[in-house]
Scaffold this active site. Sequence first.
Site, PDB file in Angstrom:
ATOM      1  N   GLY A  95      34.342 -74.672-108.839  1.00  0.00           N
ATOM      2  CA  GLY A  95      35.692 -74.200-108.534  1.00  0.00           C
ATOM      3  C   GLY A  95      36.227 -73.154-109.504  1.00  0.00           C
ATOM      4  O   GLY A  95      35.512 -72.226-109.915  1.00  0.00           O
ATOM      5  N   THR A 120      43.190 -84.890-108.550  1.00  0.00           N
ATOM      6  CA  THR A 120      44.372 -85.373-107.819  1.00  0.00           C
ATOM      7  C   THR A 120      44.085 -86.789-107.316  1.00  0.00           C
ATOM      8  O   THR A 120      42.927 -87.129-107.034  1.00  0.00           O
ATOM      9  CB  THR A 120      44.690 -84.472-106.603  1.00  0.00           C
ATOM     10  OG1 THR A 120      43.490 -84.318-105.828  1.00  0.00           O
ATOM     11  CG2 THR A 120      45.183 -83.107-107.024  1.00  0.00           C
ATOM     12  N   GLY A 139      54.211 -86.293-102.515  1.00  0.00           N
ATOM     13  CA  GLY A 139      52.892 -86.931-102.496  1.00  0.00           C
ATOM     14  C   GLY A 139      52.106 -86.711-103.776  1.00  0.00           C
ATOM     15  O   GLY A 139      50.972 -87.178-103.897  1.00  0.00           O
ATOM     16  N   TYR A 162      50.647 -85.930-110.250  1.00  0.00           N
ATOM     17  CA  TYR A 162      50.071 -84.606-110.542  1.00  0.00           C
ATOM     18  C   TYR A 162      51.167 -83.636-111.006  1.00  0.00           C
ATOM     19  O   TYR A 162      50.978 -82.894-111.981  1.00  0.00           O
ATOM     20  CB  TYR A 162      49.385 -84.108-109.276  1.00  0.00           C
ATOM     21  CG  TYR A 162      48.624 -82.808-109.376  1.00  0.00           C
ATOM     22  CD1 TYR A 162      47.348 -82.764-109.932  1.00  0.00           C
ATOM     23  CD2 TYR A 162      49.166 -81.622-108.877  1.00  0.00           C
ATOM     24  CE1 TYR A 162      46.629 -81.570-109.996  1.00  0.00           C
ATOM     25  CE2 TYR A 162      48.462 -80.425-108.933  1.00  0.00           C
ATOM     26  CZ  TYR A 162      47.196 -80.401-109.490  1.00  0.00           C
ATOM     27  OH  TYR A 162      46.488 -79.217-109.546  1.00  0.00           O
ATOM     28  N   ILE A 208      44.270 -72.407-104.190  1.00  0.00           N
ATOM     29  CA  ILE A 208      43.044 -71.641-104.378  1.00  0.00           C
ATOM     30  C   ILE A 208      41.936 -72.311-103.557  1.00  0.00           C
ATOM     31  O   ILE A 208      41.849 -73.548-103.521  1.00  0.00           O
ATOM     32  CB  ILE A 208      42.632 -71.620-105.879  1.00  0.00           C
ATOM     33  CG1 ILE A 208      43.815 -71.199-106.778  1.00  0.00           C
ATOM     34  CG2 ILE A 208      41.419 -70.719-106.095  1.00  0.00           C
ATOM     35  CD1 ILE A 208      44.352 -69.810-106.558  1.00  0.00           C
TER      36      ILE A 208
HETATM   37  P1  NDP Z   1      37.356 -78.799-108.542  1.00  0.00           P
HETATM   38  O1  NDP Z   1      37.610 -80.168-108.032  1.00  0.00           O
HETATM   39  O2  NDP Z   1      36.773 -77.770-107.643  1.00  0.00           O
HETATM   40  O3  NDP Z   1      36.454 -78.858-109.888  1.00  0.00           O
HETATM   41  C1  NDP Z   1      36.805 -79.765-110.853  1.00  0.00           C
HETATM   42  C2  NDP Z   1      35.942 -79.582-112.092  1.00  0.00           C
HETATM   43  O4  NDP Z   1      36.506 -80.449-113.098  1.00  0.00           O
HETATM   44  C3  NDP Z   1      34.497 -80.039-111.923  1.00  0.00           C
HETATM   45  O5  NDP Z   1      33.670 -79.267-112.772  1.00  0.00           O
HETATM   46  C4  NDP Z   1      34.540 -81.487-112.394  1.00  0.00           C
HETATM   47  O6  NDP Z   1      33.297 -81.985-112.874  1.00  0.00           O
HETATM   48  C5  NDP Z   1      35.531 -81.362-113.538  1.00  0.00           C
HETATM   49  N1  NDP Z   1      36.157 -82.630-113.898  1.00  0.00           N
HETATM   50  C6  NDP Z   1      36.890 -83.459-113.118  1.00  0.00           C
HETATM   51  N2  NDP Z   1      37.269 -84.533-113.828  1.00  0.00           N
HETATM   52  C7  NDP Z   1      36.771 -84.377-115.083  1.00  0.00           C
HETATM   53  C8  NDP Z   1      36.793 -85.148-116.266  1.00  0.00           C
HETATM   54  N3  NDP Z   1      37.425 -86.333-116.319  1.00  0.00           N
HETATM   55  N4  NDP Z   1      36.144 -84.695-117.368  1.00  0.00           N
HETATM   56  C9  NDP Z   1      35.482 -83.496-117.333  1.00  0.00           C
HETATM   57  N5  NDP Z   1      35.438 -82.719-116.241  1.00  0.00           N
HETATM   58  C10 NDP Z   1      36.058 -83.156-115.125  1.00  0.00           C
HETATM   59  O7  NDP Z   1      38.777 -78.323-109.108  1.00  0.00           O
HETATM   60  P2  NDP Z   1      39.517 -76.908-108.992  1.00  0.00           P
HETATM   61  O8  NDP Z   1      38.614 -75.822-109.431  1.00  0.00           O
HETATM   62  O9  NDP Z   1      40.168 -76.801-107.685  1.00  0.00           O
HETATM   63  O10 NDP Z   1      40.703 -77.101-110.060  1.00  0.00           O
HETATM   64  C11 NDP Z   1      40.566 -76.699-111.421  1.00  0.00           C
HETATM   65  C12 NDP Z   1      41.923 -76.832-112.096  1.00  0.00           C
HETATM   66  O11 NDP Z   1      42.867 -76.014-111.444  1.00  0.00           O
HETATM   67  C13 NDP Z   1      42.479 -78.261-112.060  1.00  0.00           C
HETATM   68  O12 NDP Z   1      43.166 -78.530-113.273  1.00  0.00           O
HETATM   69  C14 NDP Z   1      43.477 -78.190-110.919  1.00  0.00           C
HETATM   70  O13 NDP Z   1      44.492 -79.153-111.066  1.00  0.00           O
HETATM   71  C15 NDP Z   1      43.996 -76.785-111.074  1.00  0.00           C
HETATM   72  N6  NDP Z   1      44.585 -76.225-109.874  1.00  0.00           N
HETATM   73  C16 NDP Z   1      43.831 -76.079-108.738  1.00  0.00           C
HETATM   74  C17 NDP Z   1      44.408 -75.526-107.610  1.00  0.00           C
HETATM   75  C18 NDP Z   1      43.632 -75.314-106.360  1.00  0.00           C
HETATM   76  O14 NDP Z   1      44.259 -74.878-105.378  1.00  0.00           O
HETATM   77  N7  NDP Z   1      42.346 -75.560-106.317  1.00  0.00           N
HETATM   78  C19 NDP Z   1      45.808 -75.114-107.602  1.00  0.00           C
HETATM   79  C20 NDP Z   1      46.487 -75.301-108.853  1.00  0.00           C
HETATM   80  C21 NDP Z   1      45.879 -75.837-109.929  1.00  0.00           C
HETATM   81  P3  NDP Z   1      32.261 -82.724-111.854  1.00  0.00           P
HETATM   82  O15 NDP Z   1      31.641 -81.608-111.061  1.00  0.00           O
HETATM   83  O16 NDP Z   1      31.293 -83.418-112.764  1.00  0.00           O
HETATM   84  O17 NDP Z   1      33.064 -83.657-111.009  1.00  0.00           O
END
Ligand code: NDP
Length: 241
Positions: free
Chosen positions: A13, A87, A144, A148, A181
């Site tokens: 992501g 989330t 909801g 977060y 995103i």
């Molecule tokens: P994804 O779910 O696509 O990717 C999440 C990533 O975080 C993965 O690499 C996952 O690892 C890692 N991860 C999750 N939990 C942990 C943990 N406890 N310790 C270490 N790594 C962890 O997320 P996004 O790319 O969508 O989101 C990235 C950030 O952007 C987040 O903080 C999200 O809240 C924020 N965000 C996202 C939006 C969106 O529309 N997508 C909008 C606004 C904010 P693994 O692959 O091992 O699970």
Amino acid sequence: MTRTAIVTGGTRGIGAAICLKLKAAGHRVLANYAGNDAAASAFADANGIDVVKFDVGDHDACIAGLADAERLAGAPIDILINNAGITRDGMFHKMSREQWDAVIRVDLDSLYNTTRPLIEGMRERGWGRIVNISSINGQKGQMGQVNYSAAKAGVIGFTKALAQESARKGITVNCVTPGYIATEMVSAVPQNVIDGIVAGIPVGRLGEAEEIGALVAYLCSEEAAFITGSTLTANGGQYMV
Ligand code: NDP
């Protein structure tokens, strides 16, 4: 100048896109992840970026994992991107304590767990870049997502306070608040809900992870030294603050 950077949640992501932009800017980049080994090794193989597995919600695991990362890089970490997030949605009147705790632990406690072990070294070296990924929903609130929204609003407060403490030490601390995103996190949302969200975005589409990556890479550059304590929105005009 080449710096060592770590991106939490950097294997998928938005985090993966941040890793690639930092690498393209000439930095030595490490990507942290939690448990998806297959995605992590595919990302590492495809991009030549080392991955380090630890749970950002676990304080002791972060201390050990960050030390491993610095050993692997052979250099101290000067750039920290607090990106990992999860989330656990539900209306607050039905929200379990587990849903609350999981999100606060991974999305907010993690900032203490990763930043505290690195900040003293950055202060001693007189240079650092910390970028925290919050969310549009930390700014406007979202039905909801009380858990977060609370965690992501906390990220903004953390950023502003730490920026004040760190400014005279050459460390900038900033926050990016993405809108919606196109990542796996958002693909979990039903299509009819996504259609409704897109209808409310003036740019008329979801954002791309690369668009967030480029902004983060700029905040990590030498040229961005005067930007600190900022909350930069990247949401296609959905919420203007
Ligand atoms: P994804 O779910 O696509 O990717 C999440 C990533 O975080 C993965 O690499 C996952 O690892 C890692 N991860 C999750 N939990 C942990 C943990 N406890 N310790 C270490 N790594 C962890 O997320 P996004 O790319 O969508 O989101 C990235 C950030 O952007 C987040 O903080 C999200 O809240 C924020 N965000 C996202 C939006 C969106 O529309 N997508 C909008 C606004 C904010 P693994 O692959 O091992 O699970």
